[in-house]
Design a protein around this motif. Structure first.
Motif, short mmCIF file in Angstrom:
data_model
loop_
_atom_site.label_atom_id
_atom_site.label_comp_id
_atom_site.label_asym_id
_atom_site.label_seq_id
_atom_site.Cartn_x
_atom_site.Cartn_y
_atom_site.Cartn_z
N LEU A 231 27.39 -91.12 32.85
CA LEU A 231 26.21 -91.55 33.59
C LEU A 231 26.59 -92.02 35.00
CD1 LEU A 231 23.17 -91.93 33.54
CD2 LEU A 231 23.52 -94.18 32.55
N TYR A 232 27.70 -92.68 35.10
CA TYR A 232 28.22 -93.13 36.39
C TYR A 232 28.41 -91.94 37.33
CZ TYR A 232 31.36 -95.56 39.66
OH TYR A 232 31.94 -96.10 40.77
N LYS A 233 28.99 -90.87 36.81
CA LYS A 233 29.23 -89.66 37.61
C LYS A 233 27.93 -88.95 37.95
CE LYS A 233 33.77 -88.59 35.69
NZ LYS A 233 34.49 -87.65 34.81
N LYS A 234 27.04 -88.81 36.98
CA LYS A 234 25.77 -88.11 37.22
C LYS A 234 24.91 -88.85 38.23
CE LYS A 234 25.43 -85.79 32.77
NZ LYS A 234 24.66 -85.70 31.52
N ALA A 235 25.04 -90.17 38.27
CA ALA A 235 24.24 -90.97 39.20
C ALA A 235 24.84 -90.92 40.62
CB ALA A 235 24.18 -92.42 38.72
N GLY A 236 26.04 -90.38 40.73
CA GLY A 236 26.68 -90.27 42.04
C GLY A 236 27.08 -91.60 42.63
N ILE A 237 27.44 -92.53 41.78
CA ILE A 237 27.81 -93.88 42.23
C ILE A 237 29.21 -93.86 42.81
CG2 ILE A 237 28.11 -96.29 41.51
CD1 ILE A 237 25.22 -95.26 41.24
N TYR B 181 20.86 -95.63 35.62
CA TYR B 181 22.06 -96.44 35.82
C TYR B 181 21.69 -97.86 36.26
CZ TYR B 181 26.51 -98.06 37.65
OH TYR B 181 27.63 -98.80 37.90
N TYR B 182 20.83 -97.98 37.26
CA TYR B 182 20.49 -99.31 37.77
C TYR B 182 19.58 -100.10 36.84
CZ TYR B 182 22.89 -98.39 42.13
OH TYR B 182 23.85 -98.12 43.06
N ARG B 183 18.81 -99.41 36.00
CA ARG B 183 17.92 -100.12 35.07
C ARG B 183 18.61 -100.50 33.76
NH1 ARG B 183 14.09 -96.87 33.19
NH2 ARG B 183 14.86 -95.00 34.17
N THR C 28 30.78 -97.11 27.82
CA THR C 28 31.70 -96.09 28.30
C THR C 28 31.04 -95.23 29.38
OG1 THR C 28 32.78 -96.03 26.14
CG2 THR C 28 33.14 -94.14 27.59
N SER C 29 29.80 -94.83 29.12
CA SER C 29 29.07 -93.98 30.05
C SER C 29 28.76 -94.68 31.37
CB SER C 29 27.77 -93.51 29.39
OG SER C 29 27.07 -92.64 30.22
N CYS C 30 28.52 -95.98 31.32
CA CYS C 30 28.15 -96.75 32.51
C CYS C 30 29.35 -97.20 33.33
CB CYS C 30 27.35 -97.98 32.12
SG CYS C 30 25.70 -97.61 31.50
N ASN C 31 30.50 -97.33 32.72
CA ASN C 31 31.68 -97.79 33.45
C ASN C 31 32.16 -96.72 34.43
OD1 ASN C 31 31.97 -100.38 32.37
ND2 ASN C 31 33.01 -99.60 30.56
N GLU C 32 32.96 -97.14 35.39
CA GLU C 32 33.47 -96.22 36.40
C GLU C 32 34.17 -95.03 35.74
OE1 GLU C 32 36.36 -96.29 40.30
OE2 GLU C 32 35.64 -98.17 39.46
N GLY C 33 33.76 -93.83 36.13
CA GLY C 33 34.32 -92.61 35.55
C GLY C 33 33.53 -92.09 34.35
N GLY C 34 32.58 -92.89 33.85
CA GLY C 34 31.77 -92.46 32.72
C GLY C 34 30.75 -91.38 33.12
#
Length: 145
Positions: A139-145, A64-66, A131-137
């Motif tokens: 990857l966003y969810k899996k990263a626990g952001i 997510y951060y990279r 889509t995956s990186c935006n809030e609710g996506g």
């Protein structure tokens, strides 16, 4: 005598075929691994970690951060190369916390994937990542952001 022989042959053939199919058909396997911990850290005597396909949250957080700069600017827009491009890095975290660069070759690609085309979908690799990186996506969810 012939009927008895035929029944035995059929039974042996059935059992052999069943054994072969049992070996060839994949089945879900769940394993556990004991975790060695200090007594103070242990929640119980049966502290175990599940083994499987799920990767730890830190793995997804690093991706997510990279790779999840969704602001679209300065080299992080659709069509820009993503492999080794620092522009895809999120700016709100120190580079030392999540070292490295985005390793995905398709992050900035405007191409539609082969299987997406096959199933009539038109979302590009870039759009899927956004889509995956935006809030609710995902990857966003899996990263626990």
């Amino acid at each position: 005598y012939l009927l008895d022989f035929t029944m035995k042959t059929s039974a042996v053939a059935f059992l052999t075929l069943s054994a072969i199919l049992a070996l060839l058909i994949p089945s879900p396997v769940v394993g556990h691994e004991s975790i060695l911990a200090d007594e103070e850290e242990s929640v119980g005597s049966n502290l175990r970690r599940r083994l499987g396909w799920k990767k730890p949250e830190s793995y997804y957080r690093s991706i997510y951060y990279r790779c999840c700069n969704t602001s679209e600017g300065e080299g992080a827009t659709e069509g820009d190369p993503s492999l080794g491009n620092d522009a895809w890095r999120r700016s709100e975290v120190e580079a030392d916390d999540y070292p490295g660069q985005c390793k995905c070759k398709k992050r900035g690609s405007g191409d539609v994937g082969f299987f997406s085309k096959l199933f009539g979908k038109t979302e590009s690799h870039f759009d899927k990542w956004q889509t995956s990186c935006n809030e609710g996506g995902s990857l966003y969810k899996k990263a626990g952001i």
